[in-house]
Design an enzyme around this catalytic site. Sequence first.
Site, PDB file in Angstrom:
ATOM      1  NE  ARG A  35      -3.632  -1.429   2.979  1.00 45.39           N
ATOM      2  CZ  ARG A  35      -4.915  -1.585   2.684  1.00 45.39           C
ATOM      3  NH1 ARG A  35      -5.553  -0.654   2.046  1.00 45.39           N
ATOM      4  NH2 ARG A  35      -5.551  -2.672   3.051  1.00 45.39           N
ATOM      5  N   GLY A  39       0.015   0.744   8.004  1.00 48.28           N
ATOM      6  CA  GLY A  39      -1.153   0.635   8.896  1.00 48.28           C
ATOM      7  C   GLY A  39      -2.168  -0.418   8.491  1.00 48.28           C
ATOM      8  CE  LYS A  51     -14.622   2.077  15.056  1.00 48.73           C
ATOM      9  NZ  LYS A  51     -14.406   0.735  14.520  1.00 48.73           N
ATOM     10  N   GLY A 115       5.118  -8.535  -1.335  1.00 48.62           N
ATOM     11  CA  GLY A 115       6.153  -9.547  -1.115  1.00 48.62           C
ATOM     12  C   GLY A 115       5.686 -10.960  -1.415  1.00 48.62           C
ATOM     13  N   GLY A 178     -23.232  -8.492  11.765  1.00 49.22           N
ATOM     14  CA  GLY A 178     -22.020  -8.617  12.573  1.00 49.22           C
ATOM     15  C   GLY A 178     -21.489  -7.224  12.891  1.00 49.22           C
ATOM     16  CB  ALA A 266     -21.058  -6.502   6.675  1.00 46.27           C
ATOM     17  NE  ARG A 269     -11.329  -8.105   7.083  1.00 45.81           N
ATOM     18  CZ  ARG A 269     -11.135  -7.223   6.089  1.00 45.81           C
ATOM     19  NH1 ARG A 269     -12.133  -6.489   5.652  1.00 45.81           N
ATOM     20  NH2 ARG A 269      -9.939  -7.061   5.555  1.00 45.81           N
ATOM     21  CB  ALA A 317      -6.693  -4.250  15.132  1.00 43.26           C
ATOM     22  CG  HIS A 441     -20.251   9.658  42.633  1.00 44.15           C
ATOM     23  ND1 HIS A 441     -21.204   8.886  41.987  1.00 44.15           N
ATOM     24  CD2 HIS A 441     -20.848  10.822  42.969  1.00 44.15           C
ATOM     25  CE1 HIS A 441     -22.350   9.559  41.955  1.00 44.15           C
ATOM     26  NE2 HIS A 441     -22.163  10.742  42.546  1.00 44.15           N
TER      27      HIS A 441
HETATM   28  P1  NAI Z   1     -19.083 -11.118  11.224  1.00 42.49           P
HETATM   29  O1  NAI Z   1     -18.580 -12.495  11.144  1.00 42.49           O
HETATM   30  O2  NAI Z   1     -18.940 -10.335  12.482  1.00 42.49           O
HETATM   31  O3  NAI Z   1     -20.652 -11.104  10.844  1.00 42.49           O
HETATM   32  C1  NAI Z   1     -21.133 -11.596   9.607  1.00 42.49           C
HETATM   33  C2  NAI Z   1     -22.629 -11.837   9.713  1.00 42.49           C
HETATM   34  O4  NAI Z   1     -23.141 -12.127   8.407  1.00 42.49           O
HETATM   35  C3  NAI Z   1     -23.001 -13.029  10.591  1.00 42.49           C
HETATM   36  O5  NAI Z   1     -23.944 -12.627  11.548  1.00 42.49           O
HETATM   37  C4  NAI Z   1     -23.565 -14.045   9.582  1.00 42.49           C
HETATM   38  O6  NAI Z   1     -24.554 -14.864  10.152  1.00 42.49           O
HETATM   39  C5  NAI Z   1     -24.129 -13.135   8.494  1.00 42.49           C
HETATM   40  N1  NAI Z   1     -24.299 -13.785   7.174  1.00 42.49           N
HETATM   41  C6  NAI Z   1     -23.404 -14.594   6.544  1.00 42.49           C
HETATM   42  N2  NAI Z   1     -23.910 -14.978   5.338  1.00 42.49           N
HETATM   43  C7  NAI Z   1     -25.134 -14.407   5.200  1.00 42.49           C
HETATM   44  C8  NAI Z   1     -26.131 -14.430   4.185  1.00 42.49           C
HETATM   45  N3  NAI Z   1     -25.989 -15.109   3.035  1.00 42.49           N
HETATM   46  N4  NAI Z   1     -27.296 -13.724   4.371  1.00 42.49           N
HETATM   47  C9  NAI Z   1     -27.455 -13.019   5.508  1.00 42.49           C
HETATM   48  N5  NAI Z   1     -26.546 -12.959   6.518  1.00 42.49           N
HETATM   49  C10 NAI Z   1     -25.383 -13.640   6.363  1.00 42.49           C
HETATM   50  O7  NAI Z   1     -18.401 -10.360   9.994  1.00 42.49           O
HETATM   51  P2  NAI Z   1     -18.140  -8.821   9.657  1.00 42.49           P
HETATM   52  O8  NAI Z   1     -19.088  -7.932  10.369  1.00 42.49           O
HETATM   53  O9  NAI Z   1     -18.082  -8.779   8.170  1.00 42.49           O
HETATM   54  O10 NAI Z   1     -16.699  -8.562  10.251  1.00 42.49           O
HETATM   55  C11 NAI Z   1     -15.576  -9.275   9.746  1.00 42.49           C
HETATM   56  C12 NAI Z   1     -14.491  -9.396  10.772  1.00 42.49           C
HETATM   57  O11 NAI Z   1     -13.907  -8.141  11.044  1.00 42.49           O
HETATM   58  C13 NAI Z   1     -14.996  -9.971  12.072  1.00 42.49           C
HETATM   59  O12 NAI Z   1     -14.134 -10.986  12.494  1.00 42.49           O
HETATM   60  C14 NAI Z   1     -14.962  -8.802  13.020  1.00 42.49           C
HETATM   61  O13 NAI Z   1     -14.669  -9.207  14.343  1.00 42.49           O
HETATM   62  C15 NAI Z   1     -13.865  -7.922  12.431  1.00 42.49           C
HETATM   63  N6  NAI Z   1     -14.151  -6.524  12.739  1.00 42.49           N
HETATM   64  C16 NAI Z   1     -14.040  -6.086  14.018  1.00 42.49           C
HETATM   65  C17 NAI Z   1     -14.365  -4.795  14.348  1.00 42.49           C
HETATM   66  C18 NAI Z   1     -14.286  -4.359  15.766  1.00 42.49           C
HETATM   67  O14 NAI Z   1     -13.613  -5.012  16.553  1.00 42.49           O
HETATM   68  N7  NAI Z   1     -14.955  -3.284  16.171  1.00 42.49           N
HETATM   69  C19 NAI Z   1     -14.830  -3.831  13.349  1.00 42.49           C
HETATM   70  C20 NAI Z   1     -14.941  -4.417  12.053  1.00 42.49           C
HETATM   71  C21 NAI Z   1     -14.599  -5.705  11.778  1.00 42.49           C
END
Ligand code: NAI
Length: 462
Positions: A35, A39, A51, A115, A178, A266, A269, A317, A441
């Site tokens: 990239r 980061g 955020k 790489g 998710g 979403a 990943r 992360a 408090h």
């Molecule tokens: P996720 O795994 O959290 O949620 C994906 C959702 O999509 C699940 O509830 C699943 O049941 C649903 N799904 C799957 N196929 C489907 C379909 N065909 N129709 C309808 N629903 C369906 O994945 P997400 O939100 O994409 O995040 C990816 C990764 O990135 C996660 O591991 C997450 O922890 C991480 N992440 C963490 C963040 C944080 O810590 N704040 C912020 C963004 C991402």
Amino acid sequence: MAEFDVIIIGAGPGGYVGAIRCAQLGLKTAVVEGRETLGGTCLNVGCIPSKALLHASHCLHDAETNFAKMGLKGKSPSVDWPTMLGYKDDVIGQNTKGIEFLFKKNKITWLKGWGSIPEPGKVKVGDEVHEAKNIVIATGSEPSSLPGVTVDEKVVVTSTGALALPKIPKTMVVIGAGVIGLEMGSVYSRLGAEVTVVEYLDAITPGMDADVQKNFQRILKRQGLNFIMGAAVQGVEVKRGKATVSYKLNKNGTEATLDADCVLVATGRKPFTDGLGLDALGVEMEKRGQIKTDGHFATNIKGIYAIGDAIVGPMLAHKAEDEGMALAEILAGKSGHVNYDVIPGVIYTTPEVASVGATEEQLKAEGRAYKVGKFAFMGNGRAKAVFQGEGFVKILADQSTDRILGAHIIGPAAGELIHEICVGMEFGASAQDIALTCHAHPTFSEAVREAALACGDGPIHS
Ligand code: NAI
């Protein structure tokens, strides 16, 4: 002698943090990154930019709903989208430049380009081949695709496209309830889009404590998000810049469609390991595409290690950062370690959601004897003063020893509050240890103490 002690491929949170620690421990370190900026996904198109948009959209929501109540009169601000995106890009820039500065400070070489590993001990970047005693794969993850859905990053977007839409859509369908779906869905809902989340399961945020799932969904519905639960998305069709999402309800097979200006995919990943040459090297992989490692991040090929989203475990992360630091210590001859039992998870919506350790459902499944201490933010003066009296703190503790087994928070600053519990858990704390600690408090933290008191003789303010 090898040119470098360590070459790390990937400058995301796992790679860049690991590199800094390697350098601090006296190892000659290089990082390969293709990239334009350091980061990784997190800083460039993930955690940090999201955020910024969450913050901006929350400020707008506050102005629209709470300012008048506090006697702050006047017209609500309107959204200047290009400026908001500019603010987000500025935040990214400050952070990526910060890492560049840290690389210079720690004398880390940035090998610019993508790489690959032609053979153990060698990393190819462009036309150059560099030698290293140790190679660390920290290449992260990429959005996983959904059959029948073609991402164009304009109408049908992943989180990357969702962070740079040309305009705020009037209607948005989010596939997957998710973390990404709910964070970005919240942003666009607050900015005025009609957002519908389609989720395959019957509950949002898979893996979270069921109490939190229910409460969180209720709050999000009140905020205006629509949910279609138990629905499998079958496909998305785009015609003249508009999308039609087709889905099937799991319970009775009913098929239906939804029209939208924008669709956010979403649905999880997957590890990103393309182009590294792992097949040719014979690096063993897990069934779900992660690189197989032992307890010390070593692959089956001597001198090749892997960390972060590219290996098994939560795709977070901070998990990658901890693995990067632990591996650096191992490579420097020390004993690096990651405690996978105490890795917090946070969803940065308003209110925030945070959890660590076991959920109640997990404890039940394990047949553990446990007690629950719960305290609602309605009983917390500070939360009410800032219009954030929704949600609760729930602490799970061992029935006989009182040792904290897990905690789940939905409410103001949940992502900060959870760390009191994390530190406690690292020290093997009991709920009583938290309950006997004086908390200032008025703070949101008092809700954590009250939940700890609820594991014993009872909270004061409920
Ligand atoms: P996720 O795994 O959290 O949620 C994906 C959702 O999509 C699940 O509830 C699943 O049941 C649903 N799904 C799957 N196929 C489907 C379909 N065909 N129709 C309808 N629903 C369906 O994945 P997400 O939100 O994409 O995040 C990816 C990764 O990135 C996660 O591991 C997450 O922890 C991480 N992440 C963490 C963040 C944080 O810590 N704040 C912020 C963004 C991402």
